[in-house]
Structure formats: structure tokens, C-alpha cells
Design a protein around this motif. Structure first.
Motif, mmCIF file in Angstrom:
data_model
loop_
_atom_site.group_PDB
_atom_site.id
_atom_site.type_symbol
_atom_site.label_atom_id
_atom_site.label_comp_id
_atom_site.label_asym_id
_atom_site.label_seq_id
_atom_site.Cartn_x
_atom_site.Cartn_y
_atom_site.Cartn_z
ATOM 1 N N ALA A 11 0.827 -1.198 0.000
ATOM 2 C CA ALA A 11 0.000 0.000 0.000
ATOM 3 C C ALA A 11 0.864 1.250 0.000
ATOM 4 O O ALA A 11 1.623 1.488 0.932
ATOM 5 N N VAL A 12 0.731 2.025 -1.070
ATOM 6 C CA VAL A 12 1.288 3.367 -1.129
ATOM 7 C C VAL A 12 0.088 4.286 -0.939
ATOM 8 O O VAL A 12 -0.853 4.263 -1.734
ATOM 9 N N VAL A 20 2.635 11.137 -1.434
ATOM 10 C CA VAL A 20 2.735 10.008 -0.507
ATOM 11 C C VAL A 20 2.673 10.530 0.928
ATOM 12 O O VAL A 20 3.361 11.485 1.273
ATOM 13 N N VAL A 21 1.840 9.891 1.762
ATOM 14 C CA VAL A 21 1.654 10.373 3.139
ATOM 15 C C VAL A 21 2.449 9.594 4.184
ATOM 16 O O VAL A 21 2.568 10.053 5.322
ATOM 17 N N ARG A 22 2.984 8.426 3.819
ATOM 18 C CA ARG A 22 3.793 7.623 4.744
ATOM 19 C C ARG A 22 4.583 6.629 3.918
ATOM 20 O O ARG A 22 4.234 6.374 2.784
ATOM 21 N N PRO A 23 5.625 6.044 4.488
ATOM 22 C CA PRO A 23 6.346 4.993 3.761
ATOM 23 C C PRO A 23 5.400 3.837 3.417
ATOM 24 O O PRO A 23 4.481 3.523 4.184
ATOM 25 N N ALA A 24 5.627 3.241 2.286
ATOM 26 C CA ALA A 24 4.777 2.136 1.827
ATOM 27 C C ALA A 24 4.864 0.946 2.776
ATOM 28 O O ALA A 24 5.909 0.666 3.365
ATOM 29 N N LEU A 25 3.749 0.262 2.896
ATOM 30 C CA LEU A 25 3.704 -1.021 3.590
ATOM 31 C C LEU A 25 3.771 -2.085 2.499
ATOM 32 O O LEU A 25 2.843 -2.208 1.700
ATOM 33 N N ILE A 26 4.853 -2.828 2.437
ATOM 34 C CA ILE A 26 5.024 -3.782 1.349
ATOM 35 C C ILE A 26 4.593 -5.180 1.748
ATOM 36 O O ILE A 26 4.291 -5.450 2.916
ATOM 37 N N TRP A 27 4.573 -6.087 0.801
ATOM 38 C CA TRP A 27 3.998 -7.427 0.974
ATOM 39 C C TRP A 27 4.569 -8.203 2.152
ATOM 40 O O TRP A 27 3.853 -8.958 2.799
ATOM 41 N N THR A 58 -2.012 -11.370 5.525
ATOM 42 C CA THR A 58 -1.269 -10.200 5.993
ATOM 43 C C THR A 58 -0.530 -9.491 4.866
ATOM 44 O O THR A 58 -0.171 -8.326 5.015
ATOM 45 N N ASN A 59 -0.295 -10.162 3.762
ATOM 46 C CA ASN A 59 0.470 -9.513 2.689
ATOM 47 C C ASN A 59 -0.417 -8.804 1.676
ATOM 48 O O ASN A 59 0.096 -8.223 0.725
ATOM 49 N N PHE A 60 -1.720 -8.800 1.854
ATOM 50 C CA PHE A 60 -2.597 -8.132 0.904
ATOM 51 C C PHE A 60 -2.877 -6.695 1.322
ATOM 52 O O PHE A 60 -2.825 -6.334 2.493
ATOM 53 N N THR A 61 -3.235 -5.890 0.362
ATOM 54 C CA THR A 61 -3.391 -4.449 0.562
ATOM 55 C C THR A 61 -4.509 -4.111 1.541
ATOM 56 O O THR A 61 -4.351 -3.198 2.367
ATOM 57 N N LEU A 62 -5.624 -4.803 1.483
ATOM 58 C CA LEU A 62 -6.748 -4.461 2.359
ATOM 59 C C LEU A 62 -6.351 -4.472 3.826
ATOM 60 O O LEU A 62 -6.684 -3.548 4.572
ATOM 61 N N CYS A 83 -2.350 2.982 -4.007
ATOM 62 C CA CYS A 83 -1.946 2.188 -5.159
ATOM 63 C C CYS A 83 -0.878 1.205 -4.707
ATOM 64 O O CYS A 83 -0.353 1.303 -3.606
ATOM 65 N N CYS A 84 -0.586 0.261 -5.551
ATOM 66 C CA CYS A 84 0.476 -0.707 -5.271
ATOM 67 C C CYS A 84 1.815 -0.056 -5.542
ATOM 68 O O CYS A 84 1.928 0.864 -6.354
ATOM 69 N N PRO A 85 2.861 -0.536 -4.894
ATOM 70 C CA PRO A 85 4.197 0.036 -5.123
ATOM 71 C C PRO A 85 4.595 0.043 -6.593
ATOM 72 O O PRO A 85 5.180 1.011 -7.070
#
Length: 92
Positions: A11-12, A20-27, A58-62, A83-85
Motif C-alpha cells: 500500500a502506497v 505520498v503520506v507515509r512509507p509504503a507497507l510492502i507485501w 497479511t500480505n494483501f493491501t486491504l 496504489c500498489c508500489p
């Protein structure tokens, strides 16, 4: 310049201006175990699989969106889209 990126799930988070409001949370970020479990309890794993073809993982965007909403409300209040990375890299 051509870029190759295979990073999908994550999640970006972007504000109304597309910033961008925060660092991305990746898979591979696993902090969303609680949110995954809550989705299963609320909707049922079988029903979620029927609707989305996936269990809540846990690795999905939702689950990452739910985690930010719960744990970073001040950031969540600024989020207008995500959006996705790989998408972010394609357009930057």
C-alpha cells in the motif's frame, strides 16, 4: 527510462494532491495479522474466498489499509487513494 518492478501487494497511500503520506507497507510486512484475523471472524474465511478468491492474508493491501486506519488515524485522515508500489514507480 524503462523500469522493471515486480512489487505488487502493498500500500502506497496518497493524499488529495497525489503526494505520498507515509512509507509504503510492502507485501512482506506482517504487522496486519490482527486485521486478517478480524476479517475472517467478521465475514468468514470461506465467504471471503468465495467473494475474492483469496483468504484475508497479511500480505494483501486491504489488511494494510485497515492497519493504518486503526493505528495511524492522523495519517489515515489524509489518505484519499492508494496504489500498489509497482504502480507508484510506473508513474513517478
Amino acid at each position: 527510462m524503462r523500469r522493471l518492478l515486480r512489487q505488487m501487494h502493498g500500500a502506497v497511500l496518497l493524499d488529495a494532491a497525489g503526494e505520498v503520506v507515509r512509507p509504503a507497507l510492502i507485501w512482506c510486512d506482517q504487522r496486519t495479522e490482527k486485521q486478517s484475523r478480524e476479517l475472517s471472524e467478521k465475514f468468514g474465511t470461506d465467504r471471503l474466498i468465495q467473494l475474492t478468491s483469496n483468504p484475508p492474508l497479511t500480505n494483501f493491501t486491504l489488511t494494510k489499509l485497515l492497519w493504518v486506519r486503526e493505528n495511524e488515524p492522523e495519517i489515515w485522515s489524509r489518505v484519499r487513494t492508494s496504489c500498489c508500489p509497482r504502480t507508484m514507480c510506473a508513474f513517478s
